[in-house]
Motif scaffolding. Structure first.
Motif, PDB file in Angstrom:
ATOM      1  N   ASN A   1       0.809  -1.222   0.000  1.00  0.00           N
ATOM      2  CA  ASN A   1       0.000   0.000   0.000  1.00  0.00           C
ATOM      3  C   ASN A   1       0.843   1.273   0.000  1.00  0.00           C
ATOM      4  N   LYS A   2       2.120   1.154  -0.396  1.00  0.00           N
ATOM      5  CA  LYS A   2       2.977   2.330  -0.516  1.00  0.00           C
ATOM      6  C   LYS A   2       2.701   2.992  -1.870  1.00  0.00           C
ATOM      7  N   VAL A   3       2.542   4.297  -1.845  1.00  0.00           N
ATOM      8  CA  VAL A   3       2.204   5.025  -3.068  1.00  0.00           C
ATOM      9  C   VAL A   3       3.431   5.124  -3.970  1.00  0.00           C
ATOM     10  N   LEU A   4       3.266   4.647  -5.211  1.00  0.00           N
ATOM     11  CA  LEU A   4       4.338   4.688  -6.205  1.00  0.00           C
ATOM     12  C   LEU A   4       4.172   5.850  -7.177  1.00  0.00           C
ATOM     13  N   GLY A   5       2.925   6.176  -7.463  1.00  0.00           N
ATOM     14  CA  GLY A   5       2.628   7.224  -8.438  1.00  0.00           C
ATOM     15  C   GLY A   5       1.134   7.420  -8.526  1.00  0.00           C
ATOM     16  N   THR A   6       0.722   8.158  -9.548  1.00  0.00           N
ATOM     17  CA  THR A   6      -0.706   8.349  -9.804  1.00  0.00           C
ATOM     18  C   THR A   6      -0.968   8.082 -11.275  1.00  0.00           C
TER      19      THR A   6
END
Length: 138
Positions: free
Chosen positions: A42-47
């Motif tokens: 659940n770590k944000v990599l991008g959008t």
């Protein structure tokens, strides 16, 4: 007012290896224009947004050397990691609405993933959420 007060916590996400087609179908079904891309932790990599596809098409076309017709089915089979916006522009839940407004204006983003100290997704704040909160103060 803090971001935690206005953020959405039930966030629609995608993984980096999902196809453009899968994600487009999801965002259309949910009636949204973009979403955070997260890893298995659940770590944000991008959008990813509809606009990212339009920006990336020339690069994808040149790499694949489609001449002269483009098979849209092949393009939409590409993973979103090829077209997503990286790194993600994020914000913490304790940031102020004014801080979020500044980031949105400087970075030209329509949504900001809200992350904890480890970079894990805890919510999402949109440009609409920010504007509504700022107008409420008037």
């Amino acid at each position: 007012m803090k971001i935690r007060d206005i953020m959405t916590t039930n966030v629609v996400t995608a993984g980096p290896d999902e196809t453009i087609k899968e994600v487009i179908l999801r965002i259309r079904k949910k009636n949204i224009s973009g979403l955070p891309v997260v890893d298995k932790n659940n770590k944000v990599l991008g959008t990813f947004s509809e606009a990212d596809i339009a920006k990336a098409l020339p690069d994808i076309l040149n790499e694949a050397q489609y001449i002269p017709l483009v098979d849209v089915r092949e393009l939409t089979a590409e993973p979103i990691k090829r077209v997503m916006h990286m790194p993600a522009v994020t914000i913490g839940a304790d940031a102020t609405v004014e801080e979020a407004a500044t980031i949105v204006l400087e970075k030209f983003r329509h949504r900001l993933p809200v992350v904890d100290a480890e970079g894990k997704l805890v919510g999402l704040v949109s440009l609409g959420d920010i504007l509504k909160a700022l107008l409420h103060k008037l």
